[in-house]
Structure formats: C-alpha cells, structure tokens
Design an enzyme around this catalytic site. Structure first.
Site, PDB file in Angstrom:
ATOM      1  N   SER A 164      53.691   2.840  22.354  1.00  0.00           N
ATOM      2  CA  SER A 164      52.799   2.018  22.945  1.00  0.00           C
ATOM      3  C   SER A 164      52.869   0.577  22.446  1.00  0.00           C
ATOM      4  CB  SER A 164      51.178   2.258  22.437  1.00  0.00           C
ATOM      5  OG  SER A 164      50.276   1.696  23.224  1.00  0.00           O
TER       6      SER A 164
ATOM      7  N   HIS B 139      48.267   9.350  26.788  1.00  0.00           N
ATOM      8  CA  HIS B 139      48.777   8.133  25.858  1.00  0.00           C
ATOM      9  C   HIS B 139      49.267   8.694  24.701  1.00  0.00           C
ATOM     10  CE1 HIS B 139      49.737   4.219  25.348  1.00  0.00           C
ATOM     11  NE2 HIS B 139      48.780   4.087  24.331  1.00  0.00           N
TER      12      HIS B 139
ATOM     13  N   ASP C 189      48.339   9.021  31.594  1.00  0.00           N
ATOM     14  CA  ASP C 189      48.273   7.907  30.292  1.00  0.00           C
ATOM     15  C   ASP C 189      47.221   7.135  31.283  1.00  0.00           C
ATOM     16  OD1 ASP C 189      48.253   5.759  28.780  1.00  0.00           O
ATOM     17  OD2 ASP C 189      50.352   6.192  28.277  1.00  0.00           O
TER      18      ASP C 189
END
Length: 249
Positions: free
Chosen positions: A101, A227, A197
């Site tokens: 991320s 995610h 996600d």
C-alpha cells in the site's frame, strides 16, 4: 519472539525494528499507512526468510507501531527519511524491497533515492501519489477549507479508526509524487493487486504499470482479493513474487 530493537535516525526519530541475519539480498518490508511491523504479511515474510536463511528487515515508520512520534505529525517525506535511514544503517549489499500500500509508494521513492542498492521489488496494492490522486482529488470544498482553517480532516477507513489527514501531509505529498515524472525501475518488479480492493483500485495498478519503465515488470491481478492481501493463497503469491525477483523461482 525476539525483543524489538531501536534505531536513532539522523532526524532524531526513534525507529523500532526487527532484523534477521542471513545470506543473500536483504528482504526489506515496507508497511502501509497506519500499519505496523507486526502485521500478517510482515511477520509471515520474516518467518519465510528465516526458514530460507535469508536476511530480513521489518520496521515501524515514525508515528507507527513502537516507533517514536505521533502519526498526525508525520508525512510521506518523513517516512521516506525513515526508510532511507533504516536501510542505510541496518543493511548492506543488494535489497529486495517489498512494499504494501503506502509502502509501495515508499518502495518507489527508495528506488529513486538509491537505485544502486535495489536488486528487485514486489509491491502489494501499491498506492503511489495517493495523497494527491486519492485524498485531495476527492475532498469536498468544505474539506479543503478545513485543511486551511483547522489544519486537518478526518477520513473513515474500511480497516481501522479514521485517518487524520493533515495539510502538511497533502503539501509534502506533492513534493514526492512518482507518477508525474519518469520512474525508472531497472530491476525485476512484480506488482500484486486484488480486484476486490476498496482502498486501491485496479486502475491505479494499471497506471503504475504503464508509467514505470523497466525490462522485467509484471502486474498480477488476483480476483476477489482485498486490500489486506494476507490470506493463505495471497501470502503464497507474495512468496513466489519475491522468489521471482530474486531469480530463484
């Protein structure tokens, strides 16, 4: 579990870390926004690296986990400085960088800062430029006004308590963007992205793939992965991607 060790950075911040000695390139895990080094992916990769006898480093950015500072006081540039400090002080030789991320953005910034050190890169739901393309682009006029008058806004999260997004984070993020200028990644790269996600879109993953330059670059879209990307099959895909960029697959 081994006790946490701490590093004092040139900026005066105290970073918590765990380092495993081993052979070959050092695998460095870069976590996401408000995540810490005790997350499933970070710990799983440490166990995997130890079983292989591979050097490994995980750490907390300032304002995260066991490191010093408050999250609300930090920004992308601070966490980039933390990453450079940790890598410079705690590792030698080639690196395999794994960024999750926001850590994917940090991995790309590290590639610009010290390309000679990086032997391979794996990103998981990479979120480059999210302060501009995600936060700022979606802010209402009222939120933009609050940034100016209050200095921050609160944003809900699907995964934890609300994020406090500060004016400093937005303004600093604009100085760290990687999708508006050439992004050369001259080493094997694997981008991993789940189609379910809700924090980072597949469009972001495709934009990164199209923008970055490199001769060995692949994007793997995983249907219905979210995610977190941390269930058993996803962890196996991360292991396989790390092996590929190390040339060991």
């Amino acid at each position: 579990m081994a006790a946490t060790t701490f590093l004092e950075t040139p900026q005066g911040r105290r970073l918590a870390y765990h380092k495993s000695e081993g052979a070959g390139s050092t695998v460095v895990f870069l976590g996401g926004l408000k995540s810490d080094m005790e997350g499933t992916k970070a710990v799983h990769l440490e166990d995997w690296a130890r079983a292989r006898g591979q050097a490994y480093l995980r750490f907390d950015y300032s304002g995260h986990g066991e490191s010093s500072g408050r999250f609300e006081d930090g920004c992308i540039g601070d966490w980039h400085e933390d990453t450079v400090a940790a890598v410079s002080a705690l590792t030698e030789g080639p690196l395999i960088v794994v960024g999750s991320s926001m850590g994917g953005w940090q991995a790309l910034l590290l590639a610009r800062a010290m390309p000679e050190r990086i032997a391979g890169m794996v990103t998981i739901a990479a979120a480059p430029d999210f302060t501009e393309d995600g936060y700022w682009a979606s802010f209402t006029d009222a939120q933009k006004e609050a940034l100016e008058t209050v200095g921050h806004v609160e944003l809900p999260s699907d995964y934890m308590e609300p994020y406090i997004i500060t004016k400093r984070m937005i303004e600093d993020g604009r100085t760290r963007l990687v999708l508006r200028s050439p992004l050369n990644l001259p080493f094997p790269v694997r981008f991993l992205q789940g189609t379910a996600d809700t924090a980072v879109s597949t469009e972001t993953a495709l934009r990164l793939l199209e923008h970055a330059q490199g001769s060995d670059m692949h994007l793997l879209l995983v249907k219905d992965a979210d995610h977190r990307f941390s269930d058993g099959p996803c962890l196996g895909l991360i292991e396989r991607a790390v092996l590929e960029v190390m040339g060991a697959a």
